[in-house]
Write a protein that holds these residues in place. Structure first.
Motif, PDB file in Angstrom:
ATOM      1  N   LEU A  98      46.627  37.501  -0.976  1.00 40.84           N
ATOM      2  CA  LEU A  98      46.890  38.640  -1.857  1.00 40.84           C
ATOM      3  C   LEU A  98      46.149  38.499  -3.182  1.00 40.84           C
ATOM      4  O   LEU A  98      45.674  39.490  -3.743  1.00 40.84           O
ATOM      5  CB  LEU A  98      48.399  38.799  -2.089  1.00 40.84           C
ATOM      6  CG  LEU A  98      49.196  39.251  -0.871  1.00 40.84           C
ATOM      7  CD1 LEU A  98      50.687  39.217  -1.171  1.00 40.84           C
ATOM      8  CD2 LEU A  98      48.765  40.636  -0.416  1.00 40.84           C
ATOM      9  N   GLU A  99      46.033  37.279  -3.682  1.00 40.49           N
ATOM     10  CA  GLU A  99      45.255  37.064  -4.907  1.00 40.49           C
ATOM     11  C   GLU A  99      43.782  37.383  -4.668  1.00 40.49           C
ATOM     12  O   GLU A  99      43.115  37.961  -5.525  1.00 40.49           O
ATOM     13  CB  GLU A  99      45.425  35.631  -5.413  1.00 40.49           C
ATOM     14  CG  GLU A  99      46.780  35.394  -6.048  1.00 40.49           C
ATOM     15  CD  GLU A  99      47.018  33.940  -6.437  1.00 40.49           C
ATOM     16  OE1 GLU A  99      46.289  33.038  -5.943  1.00 40.49           O
ATOM     17  OE2 GLU A  99      47.954  33.702  -7.218  1.00 40.49           O
ATOM     18  N   GLN A 100      43.275  37.013  -3.491  1.00 42.55           N
ATOM     19  CA  GLN A 100      41.878  37.332  -3.171  1.00 42.55           C
ATOM     20  C   GLN A 100      41.687  38.837  -3.064  1.00 42.55           C
ATOM     21  O   GLN A 100      40.702  39.387  -3.555  1.00 42.55           O
ATOM     22  CB  GLN A 100      41.452  36.653  -1.869  1.00 42.55           C
ATOM     23  CG  GLN A 100      39.996  36.891  -1.517  1.00 42.55           C
ATOM     24  CD  GLN A 100      39.045  36.306  -2.545  1.00 42.55           C
ATOM     25  OE1 GLN A 100      39.193  35.162  -2.954  1.00 42.55           O
ATOM     26  NE2 GLN A 100      38.064  37.086  -2.976  1.00 42.55           N
ATOM     27  N   LEU A 101      42.634  39.524  -2.436  1.00 43.28           N
ATOM     28  CA  LEU A 101      42.560  40.977  -2.336  1.00 43.28           C
ATOM     29  C   LEU A 101      42.560  41.601  -3.729  1.00 43.28           C
ATOM     30  O   LEU A 101      41.763  42.498  -4.016  1.00 43.28           O
ATOM     31  CB  LEU A 101      43.723  41.519  -1.504  1.00 43.28           C
ATOM     32  CG  LEU A 101      43.757  43.031  -1.288  1.00 43.28           C
ATOM     33  CD1 LEU A 101      42.532  43.509  -0.527  1.00 43.28           C
ATOM     34  CD2 LEU A 101      45.032  43.423  -0.556  1.00 43.28           C
ATOM     35  N   LEU A 139      43.222  50.056   3.798  1.00 43.09           N
ATOM     36  CA  LEU A 139      43.107  48.900   2.898  1.00 43.09           C
ATOM     37  C   LEU A 139      43.376  47.570   3.595  1.00 43.09           C
ATOM     38  O   LEU A 139      42.562  46.655   3.541  1.00 43.09           O
ATOM     39  CB  LEU A 139      44.063  49.070   1.710  1.00 43.09           C
ATOM     40  CG  LEU A 139      44.097  47.911   0.724  1.00 43.09           C
ATOM     41  CD1 LEU A 139      42.812  47.876  -0.085  1.00 43.09           C
ATOM     42  CD2 LEU A 139      45.299  48.035  -0.187  1.00 43.09           C
ATOM     43  N   TRP A 140      44.503  47.434   4.261  1.00 34.66           N
ATOM     44  CA  TRP A 140      44.897  46.159   4.863  1.00 34.66           C
ATOM     45  C   TRP A 140      43.929  45.746   5.966  1.00 34.66           C
ATOM     46  O   TRP A 140      43.454  44.610   5.994  1.00 34.66           O
ATOM     47  CB  TRP A 140      46.319  46.256   5.393  1.00 34.66           C
ATOM     48  CG  TRP A 140      46.891  44.924   5.775  1.00 34.66           C
ATOM     49  CD1 TRP A 140      46.981  44.393   7.028  1.00 34.66           C
ATOM     50  CD2 TRP A 140      47.438  43.953   4.884  1.00 34.66           C
ATOM     51  NE1 TRP A 140      47.552  43.158   6.976  1.00 34.66           N
ATOM     52  CE2 TRP A 140      47.844  42.860   5.670  1.00 34.66           C
ATOM     53  CE3 TRP A 140      47.627  43.895   3.506  1.00 34.66           C
ATOM     54  CZ2 TRP A 140      48.440  41.725   5.124  1.00 34.66           C
ATOM     55  CZ3 TRP A 140      48.213  42.764   2.958  1.00 34.66           C
ATOM     56  CH2 TRP A 140      48.608  41.695   3.766  1.00 34.66           C
ATOM     57  N   GLY A 141      43.622  46.642   6.876  1.00 36.13           N
ATOM     58  CA  GLY A 141      42.751  46.312   7.996  1.00 36.13           C
ATOM     59  C   GLY A 141      41.319  46.013   7.587  1.00 36.13           C
ATOM     60  O   GLY A 141      40.702  45.077   8.102  1.00 36.13           O
ATOM     61  N   SER A 183      39.791  40.342   7.056  1.00 34.09           N
ATOM     62  CA  SER A 183      38.931  39.159   7.225  1.00 34.09           C
ATOM     63  C   SER A 183      38.373  38.658   5.896  1.00 34.09           C
ATOM     64  O   SER A 183      38.348  37.452   5.663  1.00 34.09           O
ATOM     65  CB  SER A 183      37.803  39.448   8.216  1.00 34.09           C
ATOM     66  OG  SER A 183      36.969  40.462   7.723  1.00 34.09           O
ATOM     67  N   THR A 184      37.945  39.544   4.992  1.00 30.35           N
ATOM     68  CA  THR A 184      37.330  39.078   3.746  1.00 30.35           C
ATOM     69  C   THR A 184      38.342  38.387   2.834  1.00 30.35           C
ATOM     70  O   THR A 184      38.003  37.414   2.171  1.00 30.35           O
ATOM     71  CB  THR A 184      36.671  40.242   2.976  1.00 30.35           C
ATOM     72  OG1 THR A 184      37.643  41.251   2.722  1.00 30.35           O
ATOM     73  CG2 THR A 184      35.504  40.812   3.763  1.00 30.35           C
ATOM     74  N   PRO A 207      47.102  37.979   6.287  1.00 27.40           N
ATOM     75  CA  PRO A 207      47.831  37.715   7.533  1.00 27.40           C
ATOM     76  C   PRO A 207      47.641  38.861   8.527  1.00 27.40           C
ATOM     77  O   PRO A 207      47.414  40.010   8.113  1.00 27.40           O
ATOM     78  CB  PRO A 207      49.292  37.633   7.080  1.00 27.40           C
ATOM     79  CG  PRO A 207      49.239  37.316   5.622  1.00 27.40           C
ATOM     80  CD  PRO A 207      47.983  37.976   5.123  1.00 27.40           C
ATOM     81  N   PRO A 208      47.758  38.582   9.816  1.00 31.70           N
ATOM     82  CA  PRO A 208      47.580  39.627  10.836  1.00 31.70           C
ATOM     83  C   PRO A 208      48.820  40.508  10.973  1.00 31.70           C
ATOM     84  O   PRO A 208      49.335  40.726  12.068  1.00 31.70           O
ATOM     85  CB  PRO A 208      47.309  38.817  12.112  1.00 31.70           C
ATOM     86  CG  PRO A 208      48.070  37.552  11.906  1.00 31.70           C
ATOM     87  CD  PRO A 208      47.967  37.256  10.424  1.00 31.70           C
TER      88      PRO A 208
END
Length: 143
Positions: A55-58, A96-98, A102-103, A107-108
């Motif tokens: 989430l921090e990376q996002l 957004l989530w999908g 990967s980047t 979590p899946p």
């Protein structure tokens, strides 16, 4: 409260690019509005450290994210989206989530909830005490 602020130009370019990919899109930026988005995801438990890092990376990759709350099996992401209408804001939110799984090594999990409300409705709810509380502090936090 952050509402388009310093990332407005970047968001307008992103929204314009997304809208032109949607049939009937391509709205004039002067027609865009702010929408408050709450995206809820959940799935099989993942170590909390991995969820937080993802989430921090996002949030780093997409600084328009206002706040995220998380547990080992679910998370909630809240932010302001600039879009022509609710349909466009929801379309961006649902991708957004999908698109960033990967980047950001998300979590899946699957999307289990989405709320998109206009700015006036958001502020009315908060003022009346029954809406989502203002997202303070900004950032990524455990439940």
């Amino acid at each position: 409260m952050w509402e388009a602020g310093r990332y407005a130009g970047r968001r307008r370019r992103l929204v314009r690019r997304v809208l032109t990919s949607v049939p009937g899109g391509g709205a004039d930026e002067n027609d865009s509005r702010l929408w408050h988005v709450t995206l809820s995801v959940s799935g099989k438990p993942v170590p909390l450290g991995e969820v937080r890092r993802a989430l921090e990376q996002l949030a780093h990759d997409h600084p328009f994210l206002l706040t995220s709350r998380y547990a080992d099996d679910h998370a909630e992401i809240r932010y302001w989206e600039e879009a022509r209408d609710l349909h466009d804001a929801a379309a961006v939110a649902l991708r957004l989530w999908g698109e960033h799984r990967s980047t950001a090594k998300l979590p899946p999990w699957e999307i289990v909830g989405l709320e998109v409300i206009d700015r006036a409705t958001y502020h009315q709810r908060v003022a009346e005490g029954y809406g989502p509380p203002p997202a303070h502090p900004v950032g990524v936090h455990p439940y």
